[in-house]
Design a protein around this motif. Sequence first.
Motif, mmCIF file in Angstrom:
data_model
loop_
_atom_site.group_PDB
_atom_site.id
_atom_site.type_symbol
_atom_site.label_atom_id
_atom_site.label_comp_id
_atom_site.label_asym_id
_atom_site.label_seq_id
_atom_site.Cartn_x
_atom_site.Cartn_y
_atom_site.Cartn_z
ATOM 1 N N VAL A 14 75.699 47.545 34.606
ATOM 2 C CA VAL A 14 74.874 48.058 33.507
ATOM 3 C C VAL A 14 75.491 47.654 32.175
ATOM 4 C CG1 VAL A 14 73.833 49.978 34.757
ATOM 5 C CG2 VAL A 14 76.061 50.293 33.686
ATOM 6 N N GLY A 57 70.651 53.009 34.903
ATOM 7 C CA GLY A 57 70.103 51.661 34.741
ATOM 8 C C GLY A 57 68.726 51.596 34.143
ATOM 9 N N ASP A 58 67.952 52.665 34.280
ATOM 10 C CA ASP A 58 66.578 52.661 33.759
ATOM 11 C C ASP A 58 66.438 53.373 32.422
ATOM 12 O OD1 ASP A 58 65.652 51.263 35.985
ATOM 13 O OD2 ASP A 58 65.346 53.099 37.149
ATOM 14 N N HIS A 59 67.554 53.832 31.848
ATOM 15 C CA HIS A 59 67.494 54.518 30.564
ATOM 16 C C HIS A 59 67.167 53.539 29.442
ATOM 17 C CE1 HIS A 59 69.770 58.474 31.490
ATOM 18 N NE2 HIS A 59 69.125 58.047 32.550
ATOM 19 N N SER A 60 66.527 54.051 28.402
ATOM 20 C CA SER A 60 66.260 53.237 27.226
ATOM 21 C C SER A 60 67.586 52.797 26.602
ATOM 22 C CB SER A 60 65.441 54.049 26.217
ATOM 23 O OG SER A 60 65.264 53.324 25.027
ATOM 24 N N GLU A 115 74.886 44.789 40.792
ATOM 25 C CA GLU A 115 74.496 44.714 39.386
ATOM 26 C C GLU A 115 75.436 45.554 38.538
ATOM 27 O OE1 GLU A 115 69.743 44.099 39.036
ATOM 28 O OE2 GLU A 115 70.372 46.070 39.770
ATOM 29 N N GLU A 149 76.058 50.797 42.791
ATOM 30 C CA GLU A 149 74.664 51.174 43.016
ATOM 31 C C GLU A 149 74.330 52.508 42.357
ATOM 32 O OE1 GLU A 149 74.058 51.122 47.205
ATOM 33 O OE2 GLU A 149 74.135 48.933 47.372
ATOM 34 N N VAL A 170 73.931 52.158 38.555
ATOM 35 C CA VAL A 170 72.638 51.562 38.234
ATOM 36 C C VAL A 170 71.534 52.583 38.430
ATOM 37 C CG1 VAL A 170 70.948 49.848 38.976
ATOM 38 C CG2 VAL A 170 73.337 49.186 38.699
ATOM 39 N N SER A 171 71.629 53.366 39.518
ATOM 40 C CA SER A 171 70.616 54.380 39.796
ATOM 41 C C SER A 171 70.603 55.473 38.732
ATOM 42 C CB SER A 171 70.863 55.001 41.173
ATOM 43 O OG SER A 171 69.958 56.052 41.434
ATOM 44 N N ARG A 220 70.402 47.838 30.004
ATOM 45 C CA ARG A 220 69.863 46.755 30.818
ATOM 46 C C ARG A 220 70.827 46.436 31.946
ATOM 47 N NH1 ARG A 220 72.089 41.743 29.287
ATOM 48 N NH2 ARG A 220 73.363 41.820 27.393
ATOM 49 N N ARG A 221 70.395 45.626 32.869
ATOM 50 C CA ARG A 221 71.210 45.279 34.030
ATOM 51 C C ARG A 221 71.544 43.798 34.008
ATOM 52 N NH1 ARG A 221 67.798 48.151 38.943
ATOM 53 N NH2 ARG A 221 67.252 50.089 37.854
#
Length: 269
Positions: free
Chosen positions: A85, A67-70, A83, A60, A63-64, A73-74
């Motif tokens: 990365v 996971g949201d970086h350009s 999940e 977790e 992902v935190s 993807r997940r």
Amino acid sequence: MGQLKPSAWACARFGTMAADLLEAIPVALRRAHRRALASHVEMGFSTNEAYGLIWKALHEELVSAIGDHSGVRRTKPKGASYELVVIGEHNVILYPWRYGDDAHTRVEDKRMRLSEVRNNLLTLNPESPEPQLTLEHAELTEDDLASLFEEERRDAQSMASAGRAVVLAYASNPDAGLLRLFWGDAEKADEDGYLRWTHLEEISLRAADDGTDAGGIGARPLVPVGPDTAAGRFDQAPLEEPVLGVRPPLTSPDTDPTATPQPETGSDA
């Protein structure tokens, strides 16, 4: 704190994200450790069962953290509750593995328990056979089954599109805290769970230093004790003199007639 310089191997695997990962991964591990340690203390178990869930917390936290970086993807492996990365144009999956609870054991000497997900990642062969119906599937409608199998197919394709898996191997325990952290290329060497590492390098845990404590509840050393340290070696203590006496008749040489019989125990750990 200056940005850490990634190795040539790290740059080849992760491109421009390599330096960011060198800082983000230890921070994610620190946060996962603190969560697991809090559970361990709150539950008050004499064993490390609660702390053992650090593996799920780390999934977790990774992902935190990234996971949201350009360029990231997940993907969720079939049957998994977490999940993973997938990073960069080379589609590299990061897979964390807690290989031990001390700072002395070599990661190369540890066995990995091989689940279906781990087998797929290590062999990069996630193609699965035709879906098999289970008792749980009996309660689903045909439309629900079709949707479920389609989701599993997409998961398999997502994992198949990854070029490789990089293993994040770490050692920790609730008493001493975070101990070692490595990353590298590994593949399954045999069915017993031993891995063949084609590349392995250590990540500094100093990158995770945010001014808060990431140790444990005890005071064990975080690094192996060497011959030049202040602590003495186990073989430097004075030897006890053996106590000799007359053995009672009808007793075997390896039997203590005054001892309480003990049941045989064993472990396959």
